[in-house]
Motif scaffolding. Structure first.
Motif, PDB file in Angstrom:
ATOM      1  N   LEU A 473      39.884  82.756  57.592  1.00  0.00           N
ATOM      2  CA  LEU A 473      40.582  81.566  58.053  1.00  0.00           C
ATOM      3  C   LEU A 473      40.628  80.460  56.993  1.00  0.00           C
ATOM      4  O   LEU A 473      41.673  79.831  56.801  1.00  0.00           O
ATOM      5  CB  LEU A 473      39.907  81.034  59.337  1.00  0.00           C
ATOM      6  CG  LEU A 473      40.513  79.792  59.964  1.00  0.00           C
ATOM      7  CD1 LEU A 473      41.952  80.049  60.388  1.00  0.00           C
ATOM      8  CD2 LEU A 473      39.682  79.342  61.167  1.00  0.00           C
ATOM      9  N   GLY A 474      39.495  80.188  56.316  1.00  0.00           N
ATOM     10  CA  GLY A 474      39.453  79.097  55.345  1.00  0.00           C
ATOM     11  C   GLY A 474      40.487  79.232  54.257  1.00  0.00           C
ATOM     12  O   GLY A 474      41.333  78.326  54.059  1.00  0.00           O
ATOM     13  N   PRO A 475      40.500  80.333  53.505  1.00  0.00           N
ATOM     14  CA  PRO A 475      41.526  80.507  52.474  1.00  0.00           C
ATOM     15  C   PRO A 475      42.936  80.505  53.036  1.00  0.00           C
ATOM     16  O   PRO A 475      43.868  80.013  52.373  1.00  0.00           O
ATOM     17  CB  PRO A 475      41.168  81.861  51.863  1.00  0.00           C
ATOM     18  CG  PRO A 475      39.697  82.009  52.107  1.00  0.00           C
ATOM     19  CD  PRO A 475      39.460  81.382  53.438  1.00  0.00           C
ATOM     20  N   ALA A 476      43.134  81.049  54.243  1.00  0.00           N
ATOM     21  CA  ALA A 476      44.471  81.051  54.831  1.00  0.00           C
ATOM     22  C   ALA A 476      44.940  79.631  55.111  1.00  0.00           C
ATOM     23  O   ALA A 476      46.117  79.297  54.891  1.00  0.00           O
ATOM     24  CB  ALA A 476      44.481  81.887  56.110  1.00  0.00           C
ATOM     25  N   VAL A 489      44.590  67.900  53.656  1.00  0.00           N
ATOM     26  CA  VAL A 489      43.223  68.127  53.202  1.00  0.00           C
ATOM     27  C   VAL A 489      42.559  69.097  54.172  1.00  0.00           C
ATOM     28  O   VAL A 489      42.572  68.873  55.391  1.00  0.00           O
ATOM     29  CB  VAL A 489      42.431  66.808  53.130  1.00  0.00           C
ATOM     30  CG1 VAL A 489      40.985  67.085  52.722  1.00  0.00           C
ATOM     31  CG2 VAL A 489      43.096  65.835  52.171  1.00  0.00           C
ATOM     32  N   VAL A 490      41.978  70.173  53.630  1.00  0.00           N
ATOM     33  CA  VAL A 490      41.376  71.220  54.464  1.00  0.00           C
ATOM     34  C   VAL A 490      39.869  71.230  54.250  1.00  0.00           C
ATOM     35  O   VAL A 490      39.390  71.198  53.107  1.00  0.00           O
ATOM     36  CB  VAL A 490      41.971  72.604  54.137  1.00  0.00           C
ATOM     37  CG1 VAL A 490      41.272  73.686  54.957  1.00  0.00           C
ATOM     38  CG2 VAL A 490      43.463  72.607  54.410  1.00  0.00           C
ATOM     39  N   ALA A 491      39.127  71.250  55.377  1.00  0.00           N
ATOM     40  CA  ALA A 491      37.673  71.414  55.335  1.00  0.00           C
ATOM     41  C   ALA A 491      37.325  72.541  56.296  1.00  0.00           C
ATOM     42  O   ALA A 491      37.354  72.351  57.521  1.00  0.00           O
ATOM     43  CB  ALA A 491      36.961  70.124  55.736  1.00  0.00           C
ATOM     44  N   ALA A 492      37.044  73.737  55.756  1.00  0.00           N
ATOM     45  CA  ALA A 492      36.782  74.903  56.597  1.00  0.00           C
ATOM     46  C   ALA A 492      35.521  75.619  56.125  1.00  0.00           C
ATOM     47  O   ALA A 492      35.325  75.799  54.916  1.00  0.00           O
ATOM     48  CB  ALA A 492      37.970  75.866  56.571  1.00  0.00           C
ATOM     49  N   VAL A 527      42.785  68.843  58.116  1.00  0.00           N
ATOM     50  CA  VAL A 527      42.553  70.042  58.922  1.00  0.00           C
ATOM     51  C   VAL A 527      41.097  70.449  58.746  1.00  0.00           C
ATOM     52  O   VAL A 527      40.603  70.537  57.609  1.00  0.00           O
ATOM     53  CB  VAL A 527      43.476  71.201  58.512  1.00  0.00           C
ATOM     54  CG1 VAL A 527      43.143  72.460  59.298  1.00  0.00           C
ATOM     55  CG2 VAL A 527      44.937  70.810  58.716  1.00  0.00           C
ATOM     56  N   SER A 528      40.405  70.684  59.853  1.00  0.00           N
ATOM     57  CA  SER A 528      39.010  71.125  59.791  1.00  0.00           C
ATOM     58  C   SER A 528      38.812  72.323  60.697  1.00  0.00           C
ATOM     59  O   SER A 528      39.478  72.455  61.733  1.00  0.00           O
ATOM     60  CB  SER A 528      38.063  69.993  60.211  1.00  0.00           C
ATOM     61  OG  SER A 528      38.257  69.646  61.570  1.00  0.00           O
ATOM     62  N   ALA A 529      37.897  73.181  60.298  1.00  0.00           N
ATOM     63  CA  ALA A 529      37.535  74.364  61.093  1.00  0.00           C
ATOM     64  C   ALA A 529      36.025  74.528  60.972  1.00  0.00           C
ATOM     65  O   ALA A 529      35.505  74.760  59.876  1.00  0.00           O
ATOM     66  CB  ALA A 529      38.260  75.609  60.606  1.00  0.00           C
ATOM     67  N   ARG A 530      35.320  74.399  62.100  1.00  0.00           N
ATOM     68  CA  ARG A 530      33.856  74.487  62.065  1.00  0.00           C
ATOM     69  C   ARG A 530      33.353  75.266  63.269  1.00  0.00           C
ATOM     70  O   ARG A 530      33.991  75.294  64.338  1.00  0.00           O
ATOM     71  CB  ARG A 530      33.238  73.086  62.045  1.00  0.00           C
ATOM     72  CG  ARG A 530      33.535  72.265  63.282  1.00  0.00           C
ATOM     73  CD  ARG A 530      33.000  70.832  63.155  1.00  0.00           C
ATOM     74  NE  ARG A 530      33.219  70.055  64.370  1.00  0.00           N
ATOM     75  CZ  ARG A 530      34.343  69.413  64.647  1.00  0.00           C
ATOM     76  NH1 ARG A 530      35.362  69.476  63.801  1.00  0.00           N
ATOM     77  NH2 ARG A 530      34.467  68.728  65.762  1.00  0.00           N
ATOM     78  N   HIS A 531      32.202  75.863  63.083  1.00  0.00           N
ATOM     79  CA  HIS A 531      31.563  76.648  64.138  1.00  0.00           C
ATOM     80  C   HIS A 531      30.564  75.749  64.869  1.00  0.00           C
ATOM     81  O   HIS A 531      29.638  75.210  64.244  1.00  0.00           O
ATOM     82  CB  HIS A 531      30.858  77.855  63.525  1.00  0.00           C
ATOM     83  CG  HIS A 531      30.207  78.745  64.544  1.00  0.00           C
ATOM     84  ND1 HIS A 531      28.865  78.698  64.814  1.00  0.00           N
ATOM     85  CD2 HIS A 531      30.720  79.706  65.355  1.00  0.00           C
ATOM     86  CE1 HIS A 531      28.573  79.587  65.739  1.00  0.00           C
ATOM     87  NE2 HIS A 531      29.678  80.219  66.086  1.00  0.00           N
ATOM     88  N   THR A 532      30.747  75.553  66.159  1.00  0.00           N
ATOM     89  CA  THR A 532      29.878  74.694  66.970  1.00  0.00           C
ATOM     90  C   THR A 532      29.395  75.490  68.178  1.00  0.00           C
ATOM     91  O   THR A 532      30.192  75.816  69.072  1.00  0.00           O
ATOM     92  CB  THR A 532      30.630  73.435  67.450  1.00  0.00           C
ATOM     93  OG1 THR A 532      31.137  72.738  66.309  1.00  0.00           O
ATOM     94  CG2 THR A 532      29.703  72.521  68.235  1.00  0.00           C
TER      95      THR A 532
END
Length: 589
Positions: A473-476, A489-492, A527-532
């Motif tokens: 997901l991050g690189p995509a 700006v992406v933070a994954a 854009v952010s993607a994090r595991h919670t």
């Protein structure tokens, strides 16, 4: 429609005939009893109270018989109402009727014992109770006969009967040679009746102590009334056994209270019956109380509340174990009293209720509760099945998109690249060709192939980006940000997830960025993607004009539907002039 459904059911033909016969018997006995009581000198108040007691039993019994024909309590109450007037026949002056009244004067007491010990089931529940019922009828049949054989109303004082009748009789059963035995026979007869009353009160107390919470709660009014009536019955006997019973106001008050409590018994039973019907009406609210996705403990608590049984156990069918299991994992057996099985509409095992056996006396309530439970559990089952089917469809669609992307990459794209390379070789071979238009045509063809190849790669990327499959997901998201129309700006976190979760998160961001480009007028996006916990949280935030509404456009609605298909949740916060925050939560435990 509601009023029609709440009407009592029309009884079948044979039951209507029995009810009519019972009503006729009660009317005849009441009329004869009132006439005889009046002839014996009874006042209007005495006759009114006497009719009130007998007709209350008869009327309550007919009502109970109508609503619960399988229960013997109704016929017993009618029998109590008819027997109540038998003693009055001693006031008719007809020798045969006087004999019947003298012999069976206390039959209503025996029927009351039967009613008390059978209430509310209509059958005495234990061997001692059955023996006590047999003894009460035997006491009236044998003791009443002996008393009638020795009773000469012309000789014995009027205290021998409750009727103040100086010219009653003669007694057709009287044997003159036995006249001297009346006093000892009457004393023993009354003493045994006194003893029977004491035993009856003790039996009521013991039954109350041993009763379950459900039975106590449902039948509390009736049992209190029966206990009070039995207590005043004991007082009646005590007054008759005293050497000089109190007269005047005290005696009248005792007899009045006795009659009032006798009337309270059938009334209390009807109150209990009405309460059971109201319980069944409460089942309509049960489905709403259970909610859209009830857990087993909540189910058990709601069912116990409606049934009035806090000790209720609920077992749900566990296919892997082949048995019913409660919320703590303990098995719930399906045999023995107080068990009600609930099957699904397909006939397969669904649930088992282990409840107070007393609830079996109200099968309509259990049937209604079972139907509500079946509806709640099958709704859960249908939702589970729908989620599983939707999840399989989503996974299949995602796999199909991946296959299409690979087919395009390995098939059509590869052929176009091969054709372009071949065209370049032809172009080099025709470098010295005298016709310049031919070389111009080759250049146009090569340009067209280049554009087609780029379009095909864009289509393949839109169907399913290869970088998402290869790197996650991050690189995509980073690759997607590079193609966006505004700075992103992406933070994954560098982490892999389930392929369906990754593709759903990726296309959520795709739709959000597309909305930014079309409507937001934003200068920048993060854009952010994090595991919670056990969820993947993906957020897209822009500084645009806001005002996005899931109900206004198909894009956000489609996002919400796609997320819901994999048990995800979409949150959109887009105040006017305050930018837009799109937050997607997906399960990834």
């Amino acid at each position: 429609m509601e009023r029609h459904q709440n009407r009592p059911p029309v009884p079948p033909g044979p039951l209507r005939i029995r009810l009519a016969a019972a009503a006729l018997a009660a009317a005849v006995s009441a009329s004869a009893g009132a006439w005889a009581y009046h002839r014996a000198g009874g006042s209007a108040g005495d006759i009114a109270r006497d009719l009130a007691v007998g007709l209350a039993y008869a009327g309550g019994g007919l009502t109970a018989w109508w609503h619960r024909p399988a229960n013997r309590t109704g016929p017993l109450m009618v029998a109590e109402g008819v027997a109540w007037f038998l003693g009055n026949l001693q006031g008719t002056g007809v020798p045969a009727l006087f004999a019947v009244g003298a012999w069976w004067e206390a039959l209503n007491m025996a029927v009351l014992v039967h009613l008390v010990l059978s209430f509310p089931d209509g059958r005495p529940g234990s061997a001692p109770a059955r023996r006590l019922v047999v003894f009460s009828y035997g006491l009236v049949a044998v003791g009443g006969l002996l008393r009638a054989l020795t009773y000469d109303p012309a000789v014995v004082a009027v205290e021998a009967t409750y009727l103040s009748c100086n010219d009653c009789g003669p007694n057709l059963l009287h044997v003159p040679a036995l006249a001297g035995f009346f006093t000892p026979v009457d004393t023993v007869y009354r003493a045994l009746g006194w003893l029977l009353s004491i035993v009856l009160v003790v039996a009521i107390v013991r039954r109350w102590q041993q009763a379950s919470v459900a039975r106590r709660r449902a039948l509390l009014p009736a049992w209190i009334a029966i206990a009070i009536a039995s207590a005043f019955l004991l007082w009646d006997l005590l007054l008759l056994l005293l050497p000089s019973p109190p007269a005047g106001l005290l005696q009248s008050a005792v007899f009045l209270l006795s009659d009032v409590t006798q009337v309270a018994v059938p009334v209390a039973f009807l109150v209990g019956l009405l309460r059971m019907r109201l319980q069944r009406a409460e089942v309509g609210d049960l489905v709403m109380d259970l909610g859209s996705d009830p857990d087993q403990d909540r189910l058990r608590a709601a069912l116990g509340r409606v049934l009035g049984d806090p000790g209720l156990r609920l077992g749900l069918w566990a296919e892997e174990k082949g048995e019913y299991v409660d919320g703590s994992g303990q098995s719930v057996r399906g045999d023995g009293p107080g068990r009600t099985r609930v099957d699904s509409s397909r006939g397969t095992p669904l649930a088992l209720l282990h409840h107070d056996p007393a609830l079996a006396q109200d099968p309509a309530l259990l049937e209604a509760v079972g139907a509500a439970l079946r509806l709640a559990l099958e709704n859960v089952w249908l939702r589970t099945q729908a989620k599983e089917v939707t999840s399989r469809i989503v996974r299949a669609a995602d796999a199909e998109r991946g296959r299409l992307e690979r087919d395009l990459h390995d098939g059509a794209q590869a052929r176009l690249v091969f054709a372009k390379m071949a065209l370049r070789r032809v172009d080099r071979a025709l470098a010295d060709h005298p016709d310049p238009s031919l070389r111009a045509s080759l250049a146009e063809v090569e340009e067209s192939l280049t554009l087609a190849l780029e379009e095909l790669r864009g289509i393949a990327h839109g169907i399913h980006p290869a970088v998402l499959t290869r790197e996650g997901l991050g690189p995509a998201l980073t690759a997607l940000a590079q193609q966006a129309a505004v700075p992103v700006v992406v933070a994954a976190e560098p982490r892999r997830y389930d392929p369906v979760v990754e593709s759903t998160a990726y296309f959520t961001v795709c739709e959000a960025l597309a909305n930014v480009a079309k409507h937001a007028r934003a200068r920048a996006v993060s854009v952010s993607a994090r595991h919670t916990g056990d969820r993947l949280v993906v957020e897209t935030v822009d500084d645009g004009i806001g005002g996005a509404d899931t109900a206004a456009g198909s894009g956000l609605r489609g996002l919400a539907d796609r997320l819901a298909a994999v048990d995800g949740i979409l949150h959109v916060d887009s105040p006017a002039g305050g930018g837009t925050r799109i937050r997607a939560e997906l399960p990834c435990g």
